[in-house]
Design a protein around this motif. Structure first.
Motif, PDB file in Angstrom:
ATOM      1  N   GLY A  92       0.840  -1.196   0.000  1.00 44.84           N
ATOM      2  CA  GLY A  92       0.000   0.000   0.000  1.00 44.84           C
ATOM      3  C   GLY A  92       0.874   1.245   0.000  1.00 44.84           C
ATOM      4  O   GLY A  92       1.884   1.300  -0.694  1.00 44.84           O
ATOM      5  N   GLY A  93       0.484   2.223   0.817  1.00 42.90           N
ATOM      6  CA  GLY A  93       1.212   3.483   0.866  1.00 42.90           C
ATOM      7  C   GLY A  93       2.635   3.303   1.350  1.00 42.90           C
ATOM      8  O   GLY A  93       3.573   3.900   0.817  1.00 42.90           O
ATOM      9  N   LEU A  94       2.833   2.475   2.367  1.00 43.01           N
ATOM     10  CA  LEU A  94       4.181   2.221   2.861  1.00 43.01           C
ATOM     11  C   LEU A  94       4.935   1.310   1.907  1.00 43.01           C
ATOM     12  O   LEU A  94       5.988   1.656   1.398  1.00 43.01           O
ATOM     13  N   ARG A 125      -1.442   8.482  -2.422  1.00 38.97           N
ATOM     14  CA  ARG A 125      -0.212   8.238  -1.651  1.00 38.97           C
ATOM     15  C   ARG A 125       0.571   7.003  -2.090  1.00 38.97           C
ATOM     16  O   ARG A 125       1.734   6.850  -1.703  1.00 38.97           O
ATOM     17  N   GLN A 126      -0.056   6.134  -2.830  1.00 35.57           N
ATOM     18  CA  GLN A 126       0.619   4.874  -3.170  1.00 35.57           C
ATOM     19  C   GLN A 126       1.272   4.990  -4.550  1.00 35.57           C
ATOM     20  O   GLN A 126       0.760   5.690  -5.410  1.00 35.57           O
ATOM     21  N   PHE A 180       1.846  -3.206   6.504  1.00 37.52           N
ATOM     22  CA  PHE A 180       0.396  -3.431   6.514  1.00 37.52           C
ATOM     23  C   PHE A 180      -0.336  -2.156   6.904  1.00 37.52           C
ATOM     24  O   PHE A 180       0.266  -1.180   7.358  1.00 37.52           O
ATOM     25  N   ASP A 181      -1.652  -2.237   6.804  1.00 37.61           N
ATOM     26  CA  ASP A 181      -2.491  -1.079   7.086  1.00 37.61           C
ATOM     27  C   ASP A 181      -3.075  -1.147   8.506  1.00 37.61           C
ATOM     28  O   ASP A 181      -2.953  -0.207   9.292  1.00 37.61           O
ATOM     29  N   SER A 206       4.348   2.589  12.331  1.00 40.18           N
ATOM     30  CA  SER A 206       3.125   2.895  13.067  1.00 40.18           C
ATOM     31  C   SER A 206       3.021   4.400  13.298  1.00 40.18           C
ATOM     32  O   SER A 206       3.946   5.002  13.846  1.00 40.18           O
ATOM     33  N   GLY A 207       1.912   4.983  12.809  1.00 41.55           N
ATOM     34  CA  GLY A 207       1.670   6.398  13.053  1.00 41.55           C
ATOM     35  C   GLY A 207       2.239   7.304  11.977  1.00 41.55           C
ATOM     36  O   GLY A 207       3.382   7.771  12.088  1.00 41.55           O
ATOM     37  N   MET A 208       1.467   7.520  10.902  1.00 41.01           N
ATOM     38  CA  MET A 208       1.945   8.430   9.839  1.00 41.01           C
ATOM     39  C   MET A 208       0.775   9.085   9.114  1.00 41.01           C
ATOM     40  O   MET A 208       0.924   9.601   8.025  1.00 41.01           O
ATOM     41  N   THR A 234      -0.350   8.870  15.446  1.00 41.13           N
ATOM     42  CA  THR A 234      -1.406   9.332  14.532  1.00 41.13           C
ATOM     43  C   THR A 234      -1.967   8.184  13.700  1.00 41.13           C
ATOM     44  O   THR A 234      -1.386   7.763  12.706  1.00 41.13           O
ATOM     45  N   ALA A 235      -3.108   7.685  14.157  1.00 45.23           N
ATOM     46  CA  ALA A 235      -3.793   6.598  13.456  1.00 45.23           C
ATOM     47  C   ALA A 235      -4.614   7.179  12.306  1.00 45.23           C
ATOM     48  O   ALA A 235      -5.049   8.334  12.367  1.00 45.23           O
ATOM     49  N   ALA A 236      -4.827   6.344  11.283  1.00 48.85           N
ATOM     50  CA  ALA A 236      -5.709   6.751  10.187  1.00 48.85           C
ATOM     51  C   ALA A 236      -7.148   6.673  10.691  1.00 48.85           C
ATOM     52  O   ALA A 236      -7.569   5.650  11.222  1.00 48.85           O
ATOM     53  N   LEU A 242      -4.784   9.230   5.451  1.00 47.07           N
ATOM     54  CA  LEU A 242      -3.402   8.999   5.030  1.00 47.07           C
ATOM     55  C   LEU A 242      -3.119   9.849   3.799  1.00 47.07           C
ATOM     56  O   LEU A 242      -3.908   9.868   2.862  1.00 47.07           O
ATOM     57  N   VAL A 247       3.103   9.655   4.718  1.00 47.52           N
ATOM     58  CA  VAL A 247       3.268   8.220   4.444  1.00 47.52           C
ATOM     59  C   VAL A 247       4.610   8.001   3.742  1.00 47.52           C
ATOM     60  O   VAL A 247       5.350   7.053   4.045  1.00 47.52           O
TER      61      VAL A 247
ATOM     62  N   VAL B  63      -0.688   1.675  15.769  1.00 46.80           N
ATOM     63  CA  VAL B  63      -1.920   2.312  15.303  1.00 46.80           C
ATOM     64  C   VAL B  63      -2.069   2.009  13.809  1.00 46.80           C
ATOM     65  O   VAL B  63      -1.095   1.668  13.133  1.00 46.80           O
ATOM     66  N   GLY B  64      -3.292   2.116  13.324  1.00 50.38           N
ATOM     67  CA  GLY B  64      -3.565   1.763  11.930  1.00 50.38           C
ATOM     68  C   GLY B  64      -3.085   2.822  10.946  1.00 50.38           C
ATOM     69  O   GLY B  64      -2.966   4.002  11.285  1.00 50.38           O
ATOM     70  N   GLY B  66      -1.218   2.846   6.644  1.00 51.18           N
ATOM     71  CA  GLY B  66      -0.026   2.385   5.912  1.00 51.18           C
ATOM     72  C   GLY B  66      -0.203   2.522   4.430  1.00 51.18           C
ATOM     73  O   GLY B  66      -1.009   3.290   3.975  1.00 51.18           O
TER      74      GLY B  66
END
Lengths: 267, 66
Positions: A92-94, A125-126, A180-181, A206-208, A234-236, A242, A247, B63-64, B66
């Protein structure tokens, strides 16, 4: 004396000058690199110099591309990068941005797993393109990597990664990137992988989400062989989606952590 | 019982398993990775692992996104 021309060892006469060499080998070359730096003035070559002769606008061969990376990275660094195998769980984005960064530096082998298709909402973002919508992400990325670094050996796994098939695909990697998401998927992957392969490092994130300052994002070691990139908080969620910049920052933190680990440095 | 959790010393009046510790800390068991005395745990075992005085834990929250 012995020099390297496009990374092949060659014997040339003592005192040979750069322009003279170009005249003999590639008169059309208009970009000359000596030991990784572009040179515009003629100079006298020395034993051990690395010379790359490039014709601008002409697509280099795979061997020439490899030679360029080798000169840029220096041989000792490039050998380590080229001989490494990195697993990326999630594209995904990462994951897509990590893959592109690692492909650009010429990682030898990338094993990328994801079960999703490219969707219009991913494009914010991807690393995918409008004409790839509907393709499995791993195949779209494979196509992109081929356009950037054809020498990279890319394995696309169009499958959901679970604790059950983790070993099958990632047992041979030097480092695993968790991309992962969902938080639950991240923790499941990490805890299973670190138990199965305690000697292999994982670079997780974790956290972006959102647009908080990029400088909140860091890379840190959080457990034995577990490195975490992100701001951790910062969670989505609705109102904090995102977005490409943060990201991308987190993904490049991950890619740089991989590179540092490969080169024997603490991320 | 004294535990070292993420570098901080904490006292607990009763014995706890990992699942109970996470509940006490108000952490979602499915969104953390737990390292007990330098060994990563799998979530299925949280109920079975009884913590002992002097144990050292690193609890990494995710946290979610990605």
């Amino acid at each position: 004396m012995q020099i390297f021309i496009n990374e092949s060892s060659s014997e040339i006469e003592n005192g040979t000058r750069l322009f003279e060499l170009r005249g003999k080998l590639k008169p059309a070359a208009d970009l000359l690199l000596v030991n990784g730096h572009p040179v515009s003035d003629d100079l006298s070559l020395k034993d051990g110099d690395r010379v790359v002769l490039i014709v601008r606008g002409k697509v280099p061969t795979e061997k020439e591309l490899e030679a360029l990376l080798n000169v840029r990275h220096t041989s000792a660094v490039h050998e380590k990068i080229k001989n490494s195998c990195i697993g990326i769980a999630g594209a995904g984005g990462l994951g897509s941005n990590v893959v592109v960064a690692l492909a650009r530096i010429g990682i030898g082998e990338l094993i990328v797993a994801d079960f999703d298709l490219v969707e219009p909402s991913n494009l914010n973002r991807q690393h995918y393109f409008i004409d790839q919508i509907g393709m499995p992400k791993v195949l779209a990325l494979q196509e992109t990597v081929k356009r950037i670094s054809p020498q990279v050996n890319f394995t696309a796994i169009y499958e959901k990664i679970t604790p059950a098939n983790l070993n099958k695909y990632f047992s041979g990697v030097d480092i695993l990137v968790e991309a992962f998401d969902e938080a639950e998927q991240k923790t499941l992957l990490i805890s299973h992988f670190l138990r199965e392969f305690p000697q292999i490092a994982i670079v997780a994130a974790s956290g972006m989400a959102g647009f908080a300052p990029a400088n909140m994002i860091s890379t840190r070691k959080v457990a034995k062989n577990l490195y975490l990139c992100g701001d951790g908080v910062t969670a989505a969620r609705p109102g904090q989606g995102l977005m490409a910049p943060r990201v991308g920052v987190a993904a490049c933190h991950q890619a740089n952590a991989v590179l540092r680990l490969l080169l024997g440095e603490e991320p | 019982m004294n535990l070292c959790v993420n570098g901080q010393s904490r006292d607990y009046p009763t014995s706890l398993n990992v699942e109970q510790l996470l509940a006490t800390l108000e952490l979602n068991r499915d969104q953390v990775v737990v390292e007990l005395n330098r060994e990563i745990l799998v979530a299925d075992k949280y109920v079975d692992i009884q913590l002992k005085d002097g144990d050292t834990l690193e609890i990494i929250q995710f946290v979610g996104g990605g």
